[in-house]
Design a protein around this motif. Structure first.
Motif, PDB file in Angstrom:
ATOM      1  N   GLN A   1      80.507  49.709 -54.919  1.00  0.00           N
ATOM      2  CA  GLN A   1      78.847  49.531 -54.460  1.00  0.00           C
ATOM      3  C   GLN A   1      78.062  49.870 -55.698  1.00  0.00           C
ATOM      4  O   GLN A   1      77.072  49.197 -56.051  1.00  0.00           O
ATOM      5  CB  GLN A   1      78.723  50.104 -53.036  1.00  0.00           C
ATOM      6  N   ALA A   2      78.270  50.873 -56.436  1.00  0.00           N
ATOM      7  CA  ALA A   2      77.604  51.363 -57.558  1.00  0.00           C
ATOM      8  C   ALA A   2      77.415  50.416 -58.560  1.00  0.00           C
ATOM      9  O   ALA A   2      76.789  49.954 -59.106  1.00  0.00           O
ATOM     10  CB  ALA A   2      77.997  52.636 -58.093  1.00  0.00           C
ATOM     11  N   CYS A   3      78.870  49.597 -58.684  1.00  0.00           N
ATOM     12  CA  CYS A   3      78.965  48.659 -59.622  1.00  0.00           C
ATOM     13  C   CYS A   3      78.021  47.408 -59.303  1.00  0.00           C
ATOM     14  O   CYS A   3      77.224  46.763 -60.252  1.00  0.00           O
ATOM     15  CB  CYS A   3      80.345  48.279 -59.839  1.00  0.00           C
ATOM     16  N   LEU A   4      78.331  47.075 -58.064  1.00  0.00           N
ATOM     17  CA  LEU A   4      77.503  45.976 -57.321  1.00  0.00           C
ATOM     18  C   LEU A   4      75.711  46.216 -57.783  1.00  0.00           C
ATOM     19  O   LEU A   4      74.992  45.438 -58.047  1.00  0.00           O
ATOM     20  CB  LEU A   4      77.578  45.770 -56.169  1.00  0.00           C
ATOM     21  N   VAL A   5      75.376  47.299 -57.444  1.00  0.00           N
ATOM     22  CA  VAL A   5      73.949  47.856 -57.620  1.00  0.00           C
ATOM     23  C   VAL A   5      73.584  47.423 -59.067  1.00  0.00           C
ATOM     24  O   VAL A   5      72.603  46.766 -59.410  1.00  0.00           O
ATOM     25  CB  VAL A   5      73.666  49.241 -57.178  1.00  0.00           C
ATOM     26  N   ILE A   6      74.439  47.944 -59.851  1.00  0.00           N
ATOM     27  CA  ILE A   6      74.158  47.809 -61.440  1.00  0.00           C
ATOM     28  C   ILE A   6      74.099  46.203 -61.710  1.00  0.00           C
ATOM     29  O   ILE A   6      73.116  45.835 -62.600  1.00  0.00           O
ATOM     30  CB  ILE A   6      75.005  48.806 -62.273  1.00  0.00           C
ATOM     31  N   LEU A   7      74.909  45.696 -61.480  1.00  0.00           N
ATOM     32  CA  LEU A   7      75.129  44.139 -61.546  1.00  0.00           C
ATOM     33  C   LEU A   7      74.070  43.427 -61.186  1.00  0.00           C
ATOM     34  O   LEU A   7      73.349  42.563 -61.893  1.00  0.00           O
ATOM     35  CB  LEU A   7      76.587  43.643 -61.184  1.00  0.00           C
ATOM     36  N   ARG A   8      73.718  43.748 -60.024  1.00  0.00           N
ATOM     37  CA  ARG A   8      72.491  43.025 -59.585  1.00  0.00           C
ATOM     38  C   ARG A   8      71.169  43.373 -60.243  1.00  0.00           C
ATOM     39  O   ARG A   8      70.388  42.500 -60.510  1.00  0.00           O
ATOM     40  CB  ARG A   8      72.124  43.276 -57.883  1.00  0.00           C
ATOM     41  N   GLU A   9      70.917  44.589 -60.800  1.00  0.00           N
ATOM     42  CA  GLU A   9      69.802  44.913 -61.439  1.00  0.00           C
ATOM     43  C   GLU A   9      69.725  44.386 -62.762  1.00  0.00           C
ATOM     44  O   GLU A   9      68.773  43.996 -63.246  1.00  0.00           O
ATOM     45  CB  GLU A   9      69.799  46.669 -61.507  1.00  0.00           C
ATOM     46  N   CYS A  10      70.952  44.250 -63.261  1.00  0.00           N
ATOM     47  CA  CYS A  10      71.299  43.509 -64.685  1.00  0.00           C
ATOM     48  C   CYS A  10      71.072  42.254 -64.509  1.00  0.00           C
ATOM     49  O   CYS A  10      70.171  41.510 -65.483  1.00  0.00           O
ATOM     50  CB  CYS A  10      72.611  43.657 -64.997  1.00  0.00           C
ATOM     51  N   GLY A  11      71.276  41.585 -63.507  1.00  0.00           N
ATOM     52  CA  GLY A  11      70.949  39.899 -63.236  1.00  0.00           C
ATOM     53  C   GLY A  11      69.506  39.909 -63.015  1.00  0.00           C
ATOM     54  O   GLY A  11      69.116  38.943 -63.767  1.00  0.00           O
TER      55      GLY A  11
END
Length: 440
Positions: free
Chosen positions: A123-133
Motif C-alpha cells: 500500500q505504501a508503494c501504491l501511495v508513492i506511485l499514485r503521487e508520482c503519477g
C-alpha cells in the motif's frame, strides 16, 4: 580530484553537524526525508572541483529558488516503500503468488503478521506511485517535464509509470484492498520487474527534496549563486559578502588575483576580523558545492581546497602547547602549497600563542613567504600592525582593516572594510569599561 578541507577547517567554519543548530549544514537542512538528509550530507562532504558540475548544480538550485515548490510526497510512505524494497526481491510471478498465498494462509492459521506487513508495504508503494503519477501529469501539463530541472525526475518516473501493467494499479480507488492475485502481481512488479527503476526513482526523489529545500533557503535569505571559472583564471571577486547565519550582517567586498593574492587584515578585538574570515571561507566552500552563497555576487576560479587556522587547540595528549600547535598548522599549509596546490588559506591572528617579538618575526617571515605562491589566496589577520608596515614593499599584499570609532570612552565597530592598516588597540579601554580594575 576531491576538494580539500580537513577537520580543523570544517570545525573552524562550523560547516558540518546536523545536531549543531549553528552549523551551515543545519541552515540548509530543510529536507523532508531521511534520504534527502543523506544526500545533503554527501554534498557537504564532497565539494566539487569541476567547473561544469559546479555551475550545473548552481543552475538547478537557482531554478528552485526562482520557482517555489513544495515537496509533493509523504515521507512516511517513502520510508515504508524503501523498507519494503530492501527486504524483498522476486524473480518470477509464480514464486510471488506462492509466497503471498503462503503468508496469507499462515496469517489465518497462526496470526502470523507477515502478510499484514506485506500489505502495508505494498500500500505504501501504491501511495508513492499514485503521487508520482499525479506529479508527472502536472509537470507534463505545465510543460516542465523537459528542459527544466524536473526533467531527470520525470524521465525516471516515466520508466515505471508508463509500464503496461502500471495503469491497472494506478487507477484503483485509493482505499481499495488488494486481492491475493493483485498483491502477488504488485509484489512481483515492485520487488522484481521495477525494483531497480524504483530505487533510482527514490534517489531522484531524495535529490528533488534537497533541491526544493536549498532553493527555499536561497529565496528566503536572498542568497545568490556563484559563477565558477577554470583554475587558469586565478581570481576571486566577491561583492557584498556576509556570514550566512547573520540575516542583518554588514556586507563587505574583496578580490584576489595573481597580482594580489594576500589580504593582510588588521583591526582591534571585536572589530569583526574572525567573522569576516569565516564568512569568506564558508563562501568559497559553498561555492564549490554549487550552493547559494550569502553575497551579492561571486565569481571565482576553481581551487583545490581550503585551510583555516582560527581556533587551533593545544593537545595535552601529545604535549603540544598552543604555540606549537599553531606552528604545526602553518607547517601543514606550507607543505600543501609547496606541492603547487591551489588553496584558499585563512590565518586568524598568526602565532598568538607566543611573545610579541617572536610573533612579529614569524608573522612577517611567513606572510612574505606565502605571498610568493601566487596561485593561492591568503587572508592573514594580526594585531601586530607593525608587520603590515614592514610588508609594504610586497607587491601582491593588499592591506585592509576593520575600523573602530571611539564615542567618548566607548568603542563602536562599523564592521566595514577599509583600505590600509589600523593601529587601533582598545583592549585596555574595554577592560576599564567593564570595571575590572575597580573591582580589584
Amino acid at each position: 580530484m576531491s576538494f580539500i578541507a580537513d577537520k580543523q577547517t570544517l570545525d573552524d567554519l562550523q560547516l558540518l553537524g546536523k545536531f549543531n543548530s549553528s552549523s551551515i549544514f543545519s541552515l540548509f537542512n530543510r529536507v523532508k526525508t531521511k534520504g534527502g538528509e543523506q544526500v545533503l550530507d554527501q554534498m557537504f562532504l564532497r565539494p566539487m572541483t569541476e567547473v561544469g558540475a559546479i555551475n550545473a548544480r548552481s543552475e538547478v538550485f537557482r531554478y528552485f529558488r526562482d520557482h517555489a515548490a513544495e515537496f509533493p510526497f509523504r515521507n512516511d510512505a517513502i520510508a515504508a516503500m524503501v523498507a519494503y524494497l530492501e527486504e524483498n526481491r522476486e524473480q518470477s510471478a509464480g514464486l510471488s503468488f506462492f509466497r503471498m498465498a503462503r503468508n496469507k494462509t499462515m496469517a489465518s492459521i497462526t496470526r502470523d503478521e507477515t502478510y499484514e506487513r506485506e500489505q502495508q508495504g505494498l500500500q505504501a508503494c501504491l501511495v508513492i506511485l499514485r503521487e508520482c503519477g499525479a506529479l508527472l501529469r502536472r509537470l507534463e501539463q505545465d510543460g516542465l517535464h523537459t528542459g527544466t530541472p524536473w526533467a531527470a525526475w520525470a524521465q525516471q518516473a516515466g520508466l515505471v509509470l508508463r509500464h503496461p501493467q502500471a495503469a491497472a494499479f494506478l487507477e484503483m480507488p485509493a482505499n481499495e484492498e488488494l486481492s491475493l492475485s493483485q498483491s502477488a502481481k504488485l509484489r512481483h512488479l515492485v520487488a522484481g520487474v521495477w525494483k531497480e527503476q524504483l530505487l533510482a526513482l527514490i534517489m531522484a526523489t531524495y535529490e528533488l527534496d534537497v533541491y526544493i529545500a536549498v532553493g527555499t533557503v536561497a529565496r528566503e535569505k536572498n542568497f545568490s549563486f556563484a559563477v565558477a571559472r577554470p583554475r587558469s583564471a586565478n581570481m576571486l571577486h566577491a561583492v557584498d559578502v556576509k556570514h550566512p547565519r547573520l540575516d542583518k550582517g554588514v556586507t563587505n567586498s574583496f578580490s584576489f588575483s595573481k597580482e594580489g593574492n594576500v589580504l593582510f587584515l588588521t583591526g582591534a578585538n571585536m572589530a569583526g576580523k574572525s567573522t569576516l574570515m569565516k564568512s569568506s571561507g564558508i563562501l568559497l566552500y559553498l561555492a564549490h558545492m554549487g550552493f547559494p552563497v550569502a553575497a551579492g555576487e561571486l565569481e571565482f576560479s576553481v581551487m583545490d581546497g581550503i585551510y583555516s587556522s582560527v581556533n587551533v587547540p593545544d593537545d595535552l595528549n601529545k604535549g603540544y602547547s598552543h604555540f606549537y600547535a599553531e606552528v604545526l598548522r602553518v607547517k601543514k599549509v606550507a607543505e600543501e602549497v609547496s606541492e603547487e596546490k591551489k588553496l584558499f588559506v585563512i590565518f586568524d591572528e598568526l602565532f598568538k600563542g607566543t611573545n610579541v617579538k617572536d610573533a612579529y618575526d614569524a608573522t612577517l617571515s611567513v606572510t612574505a613567504a606565502f605571498a610568493g605562491f601566487t596561485d593561492c589566496f591568503f587572508i592573514i589577520s594580526t594585531h601586530i600592525f607593525e608587520v603590515g608596515e614592514a610588508l609594504r614593499e610586497e607587491p601582491s599584499v593588499r592591506f585592509v582593516f576593520l575600523p573602530t570609532v571611539m564615542e567618548g570612552h566607548v568603542p563602536r565597530y562599523t564592521y566595514k572594510l577599509q583600505e590600509g592598516i589600523t593601529t587601533d588597540r582598545q583592549g585596555m579601554i574595554i577592560i576599564e569599561n567593564e570595571g575590572i580594575l575597580d573591582m580589584l
